[in-house]
Design a protein around this motif. Structure first.
Motif, PDB file in Angstrom:
ATOM      1  N   ARG A  86      -0.245  11.623   1.492  1.00 43.40           N
ATOM      2  CA  ARG A  86      -0.599  11.185   2.660  1.00 43.40           C
ATOM      3  C   ARG A  86      -1.624   9.885   2.776  1.00 43.40           C
ATOM      4  NH1 ARG A  86      -2.702  17.365   4.343  1.00 43.40           N
ATOM      5  NH2 ARG A  86      -0.568  18.480   4.020  1.00 43.40           N
ATOM      6  N   LEU A  87      -2.351   9.531   1.716  1.00 36.30           N
ATOM      7  CA  LEU A  87      -3.228   8.547   1.520  1.00 36.30           C
ATOM      8  C   LEU A  87      -2.315   7.125   1.640  1.00 36.30           C
ATOM      9  CD1 LEU A  87      -6.062   9.272  -0.416  1.00 36.30           C
ATOM     10  CD2 LEU A  87      -6.252   8.756   1.820  1.00 36.30           C
ATOM     11  N   ARG A  88      -1.176   7.242   0.916  1.00 34.24           N
ATOM     12  CA  ARG A  88      -0.316   6.118   0.886  1.00 34.24           C
ATOM     13  C   ARG A  88       0.453   5.794   2.143  1.00 34.24           C
ATOM     14  NH1 ARG A  88       1.943   8.633  -3.872  1.00 34.24           N
ATOM     15  NH2 ARG A  88       3.838   9.093  -2.705  1.00 34.24           N
ATOM     16  N   LEU A  89       0.722   7.101   2.883  1.00 29.18           N
ATOM     17  CA  LEU A  89       1.302   6.957   4.231  1.00 29.18           C
ATOM     18  C   LEU A  89       0.266   6.353   5.238  1.00 29.18           C
ATOM     19  CD1 LEU A  89       3.480   7.666   6.361  1.00 29.18           C
ATOM     20  CD2 LEU A  89       2.556   9.743   6.552  1.00 29.18           C
ATOM     21  N   TYR A  90      -1.079   6.770   5.226  1.00 31.01           N
ATOM     22  CA  TYR A  90      -1.897   6.392   5.934  1.00 31.01           C
ATOM     23  C   TYR A  90      -2.093   4.913   5.919  1.00 31.01           C
ATOM     24  CZ  TYR A  90      -6.687   5.229   7.763  1.00 31.01           C
ATOM     25  OH  TYR A  90      -7.734   4.509   8.270  1.00 31.01           O
ATOM     26  N   HIS A  91      -2.482   4.272   4.641  1.00 27.84           N
ATOM     27  CA  HIS A  91      -3.021   3.157   4.415  1.00 27.84           C
ATOM     28  C   HIS A  91      -1.594   1.957   4.621  1.00 27.84           C
ATOM     29  CE1 HIS A  91      -6.210   4.663   1.588  1.00 27.84           C
ATOM     30  NE2 HIS A  91      -6.469   3.937   2.684  1.00 27.84           N
ATOM     31  N   SER A  92      -0.429   2.478   4.256  1.00 28.32           N
ATOM     32  CA  SER A  92       0.752   1.715   4.642  1.00 28.32           C
ATOM     33  C   SER A  92       0.959   1.502   6.134  1.00 28.32           C
ATOM     34  CB  SER A  92       2.049   2.000   3.920  1.00 28.32           C
ATOM     35  OG  SER A  92       2.569   3.414   4.305  1.00 28.32           O
TER      36      SER A  92
ATOM     37  N   LEU B  22       0.819  -1.179  -0.110  1.00 33.71           N
ATOM     38  CA  LEU B  22      -0.106  -0.031   0.066  1.00 33.71           C
ATOM     39  C   LEU B  22       0.741   1.222  -0.025  1.00 33.71           C
ATOM     40  CD1 LEU B  22      -2.999  -1.286   2.329  1.00 33.71           C
ATOM     41  CD2 LEU B  22      -3.092  -0.469   0.041  1.00 33.71           C
ATOM     42  N   TRP B  23       2.053   1.042   0.396  1.00 39.20           N
ATOM     43  CA  TRP B  23       3.146   2.332   0.355  1.00 39.20           C
ATOM     44  C   TRP B  23       3.004   2.633  -1.143  1.00 39.20           C
ATOM     45  CZ3 TRP B  23       4.858   6.191   2.794  1.00 39.20           C
ATOM     46  CH2 TRP B  23       5.854   6.829   2.288  1.00 39.20           C
ATOM     47  N   PHE B  24       2.949   1.924  -2.192  1.00 37.09           N
ATOM     48  CA  PHE B  24       3.361   2.332  -3.679  1.00 37.09           C
ATOM     49  C   PHE B  24       1.863   2.227  -4.314  1.00 37.09           C
ATOM     50  CE2 PHE B  24       7.128  -0.274  -2.865  1.00 37.09           C
ATOM     51  CZ  PHE B  24       8.052   0.640  -3.255  1.00 37.09           C
ATOM     52  N   LEU B  25       0.686   1.785  -3.709  1.00 41.33           N
ATOM     53  CA  LEU B  25      -0.425   1.738  -4.265  1.00 41.33           C
ATOM     54  C   LEU B  25      -1.613   2.692  -3.340  1.00 41.33           C
ATOM     55  CD1 LEU B  25      -0.683  -1.702  -5.781  1.00 41.33           C
ATOM     56  CD2 LEU B  25       0.075   0.269  -6.915  1.00 41.33           C
ATOM     57  N   GLY B  26      -1.059   3.110  -2.355  1.00 41.56           N
ATOM     58  CA  GLY B  26      -2.136   3.434  -1.288  1.00 41.56           C
ATOM     59  C   GLY B  26      -2.850   4.770  -1.717  1.00 41.56           C
ATOM     60  N   ASP B  27      -2.513   5.243  -2.728  1.00 43.29           N
ATOM     61  CA  ASP B  27      -3.127   6.758  -3.170  1.00 43.29           C
ATOM     62  C   ASP B  27      -4.202   6.558  -4.277  1.00 43.29           C
ATOM     63  OD1 ASP B  27      -0.961   6.170  -5.097  1.00 43.29           O
ATOM     64  OD2 ASP B  27      -0.652   8.136  -5.543  1.00 43.29           O
ATOM     65  N   ARG B  28      -4.353   5.330  -4.790  1.00 46.58           N
ATOM     66  CA  ARG B  28      -5.272   4.945  -5.915  1.00 46.58           C
ATOM     67  C   ARG B  28      -6.699   4.929  -5.465  1.00 46.58           C
ATOM     68  NH1 ARG B  28      -2.245   0.260  -9.679  1.00 46.58           N
ATOM     69  NH2 ARG B  28      -0.384   1.518 -10.233  1.00 46.58           N
ATOM     70  N   GLU B  29      -7.501   4.950  -6.302  1.00 49.73           N
ATOM     71  CA  GLU B  29      -9.082   5.261  -6.116  1.00 49.73           C
ATOM     72  C   GLU B  29      -9.272   3.999  -5.283  1.00 49.73           C
ATOM     73  OE1 GLU B  29     -12.710   7.136  -5.556  1.00 49.73           O
ATOM     74  OE2 GLU B  29     -10.740   7.790  -6.433  1.00 49.73           O
ATOM     75  N   ASN B  30      -9.200   2.835  -5.526  1.00 45.30           N
ATOM     76  CA  ASN B  30      -9.558   1.338  -4.775  1.00 45.30           C
ATOM     77  C   ASN B  30      -8.562   1.032  -3.822  1.00 45.30           C
ATOM     78  OD1 ASN B  30      -7.163   0.851  -6.253  1.00 45.30           O
ATOM     79  ND2 ASN B  30      -7.918  -1.184  -6.949  1.00 45.30           N
TER      80      ASN B  30
END
Length: 483
Positions: free
Chosen positions: A103-109, A18-26
């Motif tokens: 920030r979303l990448r950081l949050y999800h990862s 999720l660090w790499f994909l955590g900003d995507r829509e899904n």
């Protein structure tokens, strides 16, 4: 062994993914998918323990018995439902500009990293790895609390980092003392920090060293629990971080820190053959209940108010484990469970309410029943549940704690009753106008995730009316393990 591996591998892999994909829509759905897989792995591990008894893995570095397996299942379950709640919540935060792609990448990862550290702390048999896991959980949550990058959130994150960093340093010194006491008995072959080995020889551990070790361990991990006067980080972290993080902080992290303390208490009780450890826990617990109850009436921020409620309830659980005995330990374990379920449900409802109002100030949140009856009912029912109204599970556990205190420690009963009464009046008087008052709030752009709210509240209600036999046996066995 496979169940251990799968349980820990899923969130460990989920973090970098999720660090790499955590900003995507899904990305919110992917985060929820990893959390669901973790919950499924916890159910697998639970089934293994129920059918075959305690299990160890990786040369006894990991150990699960009746005490920690139910906490593993509870942690994974609340982690999954919180991930479901954060899906619409984080989309609204992104539309408001509070969350960006990085920030979303950081949050999800970091959410997955946080789940990994908590599960590692719960399943490890090594008291040194337990300390490492708690420190890693601190670092992950510091990043989560500061994810909004506002001045207030950065200040709260620094306060959290400094205070919990000092606390965890005390726990490290306590762990070193524990090893020093164990090495004299077990030798230096590498098993002097394995809890199962320590538990076998606890009566032979040096009492003077063990008493000092428990003081440092209680102060260190007590900082993570939020016990007064070590609690100052907790209200700020809850108020300034994202609401899903408030839910897992109150519902999960505090439980894991308390679990660390009660594992240490078992060793201290065996070594000291006195009530030293129990009396210390009772003192810190009672002080936390009383102080937090009176601070509740002074709060204007709804998340800060429920943060102080968490301090109050964790103080009550600490007091219960300090009393010890089968009934108090059973009540403490039950209270840990229902508090996790109900408090996380409250934060889910509060998160949606704050987004509707655009503020966390209680005077500006009014008439939730008119704007969104489901959010309003979720908040009101959750509030009544956490305040100990029958027939919810909180009432059952508090009743057991109070009756045990009346019988064994009658001097403490008036303080507990006074604190619970003050807390009820303070919280209910603030929440009632939030739910039933007049409003000018607008509906949310996305449909709120309310299924987790009512699932949690339904489980909290069930545990007040009926505890399934297998779950009651589970609690009873865990209570027996605590002495």
């Amino acid at each position: 062994m496979e169940a251990f591996f799968v349980l820990l591998a899923i969130p460990l892999l989920g973090g970098p993914f999720l660090w790499f994909l955590g900003d995507r829509e899904n990305a919110p759905e992917v985060n929820a998918g990893f959390s669901l897989a973790t919950f499924a792995a916890s159910a697998w591990l639970t089934a293994v323990v129920i059918s075959g008894g305690p299990v160890t893995a990786w040369e006894e570095q990991f150990f699960v018995d009746a005490l920690n397996v139910f906490l593993v299942a509870l942690t994974a379950f609340v982690g999954f439902t919180t991930a479901l709640f954060s899906r619409p919540y984080m989309r609204i935060e992104r539309e408001k500009g509070k969350m960006t792609g990085p920030r979303l990448r950081l949050y999800h990862s970091m959410y997955q990293a946080f789940m990994f550290t908590m599960l590692l702390a719960l399943t490890t048999n090594n008291m040194g790895i337990l300390w490492v896991a708690m420190e890693a959980a601190t670092l992950a949550t510091v990043l989560l609390v500061s994810v909004y990058r506002t001045a207030a959130s950065l200040e709260a994150a620094w306060k959290y980092f400094i205070l919990c960093g000092v606390g965890i340093a005390q726990a490290l010194f306590g762990t070193i003392l524990l090893y020093f006491a164990a090495e004299r008995v077990l030798g230096a072959e590498g098993n002097a920090l394995l809890w199962t080995h320590l538990n076998l020889v606890k009566a032979d551990l040096e009492p003077a060293i063990m008493s000092l070790a428990f003081v440092f361990l209680l102060v260190g991990y007590g900082t993570k629990i939020g016990l007064v006067p070590l609690h100052n980080w907790l209200p700020d972290a809850h108020a300034e971080g994202p609401t899903p993080i408030s839910a897992v902080l109150s519902g999960l992290l505090l439980n894991v820190a308390l679990y660390s303390v009660i594992r240490c208490k078992v060793l201290a009780d065996g070594a000291l053959e006195s009530r030293f450890a129990g009396n210390m826990m009772m003192g810190f617990g009672l002080l936390s209940v009383v102080v937090a109850a009176f601070f509740l009436s002074r709060q204007r921020d709804v998340k800060r108010m429920f943060a102080y409620s968490s301090i109050e309830h964790m103080g009550l659980v600490t007091f219960a484990f300090g009393m010890g005995g089968p009934i108090a330990n059973f009540a403490g374990l039950l209270h840990m469970t229902v508090h996790s379920l109900v408090k996380s449900a409250i934060f889910f409802a509060v998160g949606h309410a704050a987004q509707k109002a655009g503020t966390q100030v209680m005077e500006d949140i009014r008439g939730l029943m008119k704007v969104s009856p489901t959010v309003g009912w979720g908040l009101m029912i959750g509030t009544l549940a956490i305040l100990g109204m029958p027939p919810f599970g909180v009432f059952a556990s508090e009743f057991l704690i109070l009756t045990t205190a009346m019988r064994e420690h009658p001097w403490a009963t008036p303080f507990l009753l006074l604190a619970l009464g003050v807390a009820f009046a303070a919280v209910f008087s603030r929440v009632q106008p939030m739910v039933f008052g007049d409003t000018h709030m607008l509906p949310l752009a996305h449909q709120p995730a309310l299924v987790p709210v009512f699932v949690h509240l339904g489980l909290g209600l069930m545990l007040g009316l009926y505890i399934p036999p297998y779950l009651a046996a589970w609690y009873a066995e865990a209570a027996r393990l605590l002495g």
